[in-house]
Motif scaffolding. Sequence first.
Motif, PDB file in Angstrom:
ATOM      1  N   TYR A 184       0.967  -1.169  -0.137  1.00  0.00           N
ATOM      2  CA  TYR A 184       0.059   0.211   0.090  1.00  0.00           C
ATOM      3  C   TYR A 184       1.442   0.961  -0.191  1.00  0.00           C
ATOM      4  O   TYR A 184       1.707   1.411   1.096  1.00  0.00           O
ATOM      5  CB  TYR A 184      -0.558  -0.141   1.373  1.00  0.00           C
TER       6      TYR A 184
ATOM      7  N   MET B 261       1.391   4.958   1.005  1.00  0.00           N
ATOM      8  CA  MET B 261       0.482   5.625   2.035  1.00  0.00           C
ATOM      9  C   MET B 261       1.304   7.164   2.693  1.00  0.00           C
ATOM     10  O   MET B 261       2.162   7.583   1.441  1.00  0.00           O
ATOM     11  CB  MET B 261       0.670   5.212   3.247  1.00  0.00           C
TER      12      MET B 261
ATOM     13  N   THR C 242      -4.319   6.739   0.714  1.00  0.00           N
ATOM     14  CA  THR C 242      -3.912   5.232   0.785  1.00  0.00           C
ATOM     15  C   THR C 242      -4.171   4.861  -1.128  1.00  0.00           C
ATOM     16  O   THR C 242      -5.619   5.083  -1.597  1.00  0.00           O
ATOM     17  CB  THR C 242      -4.711   4.178   1.449  1.00  0.00           C
TER      18      THR C 242
END
Length: 404
Positions: free
Chosen positions: A35, A37, A91
């Motif tokens: 992910y 971020m 995100t």
Amino acid sequence: MQSNKLRMAIRATAAVAVLGVAGQANAVNFNAGDYEMNLYGYGRLNASYDVDSDQALSTRSGSFSGLAGNDDAADGHFGADAFQSRIGLTTMTPQGVKINVEGDFRGSGGGSLRLRHAYGEYSGVLMGQTWSNFNSFVGNTATLDFDSLPGLAGLQGRVAQARYTSGPLSVSLEDPQASILGATEVTAAGTQVGVDANGDPVFVGRSTSSTQKDSLPALTARLEDSAGGLSYSAAVLAHQIGYDDGTNDESAVGFATFVAAKMALTDMITIQGTLSYTDGANSFLYRSGENFGAESAYIDGSGDVETISGYGGSVGAGINLGGGRSVNIGYGLVEVDWDDAESDLGTAEVADKSETNSAIMANYQWTPVKNVMMGVEYQFLDRENVDDTDGDASRILFAAQYNF
């Protein structure tokens, strides 16, 4: 090459107007597994001095509420707060889904966390709360005042919605925003605490006598693009407004439209402006009414819903002085047409309604070091009610913002 420079200058100026010199370009980026971020936000101090009557809201923004008839009001008011400070997290999932949650501290009058954005987006489909699709920052002039000029394009606010975007075109279904003079507005539902004499449920925080109703979502469509040194936006909106008091069940259709544009005259100077028209959708006429949206309609003597029209606009210029310094000057005005309501309901019913709100804002902003902005702004607010009661006020605003 020159065209690209102008386009980049326009977009940069628009970003300043939207984010108050804070943006995700300054975000703290990191990875959590697969992910991506981005943590972003800023801490900000706003301070204001009201030369005339005290018109400051939280974030020290200038308010039109109480401005008419302020000749004898106490003058000379100072205040400061940090409620505009915000934090957000974006995100990006491995599947390409974007999720954004952001808040600031303007909630409940200031000091408590307020949800600004909470949405997900994938392949052009967005669902959640974010800026209304009937909204554009293209024609906005950068101001230190958080609420900025009257007459800006569209709602200038965030609503729950479902939106689809393809290139420069976007359409949405949104939570409706309207109020009707003569109808009781619905308040948020709470906890059921019992039943009344008729056996109907009684809630804490909800008026069981509410008569205004929203039967359908608002429908919007917007086109926003750029060509050479010009950026532009245009949008339309339609929604249903109605009420049901147990005897009468009436509704009408309201609509709104706006255009906005920004032109880079040189690498240093931009000019920008907006124009809006509404009929039965004054909640989308920015900073009309008491301070924000005016009533969209009224109930006449026969129980019919009659729409109220209005118009507004803004114009401004931005001058980049180099070295992180800029000067911005803007003027905005909105006017609501209360003539039919006054004729049908009588002057007493609408005498204290705002007919015209206008403002001039001029500021100087500078960046002493990267990710830090400071500025000072002069404001002149003016309001005139239906009964010709008017008032004005001068204000001075200071801001210091530290981005991350």
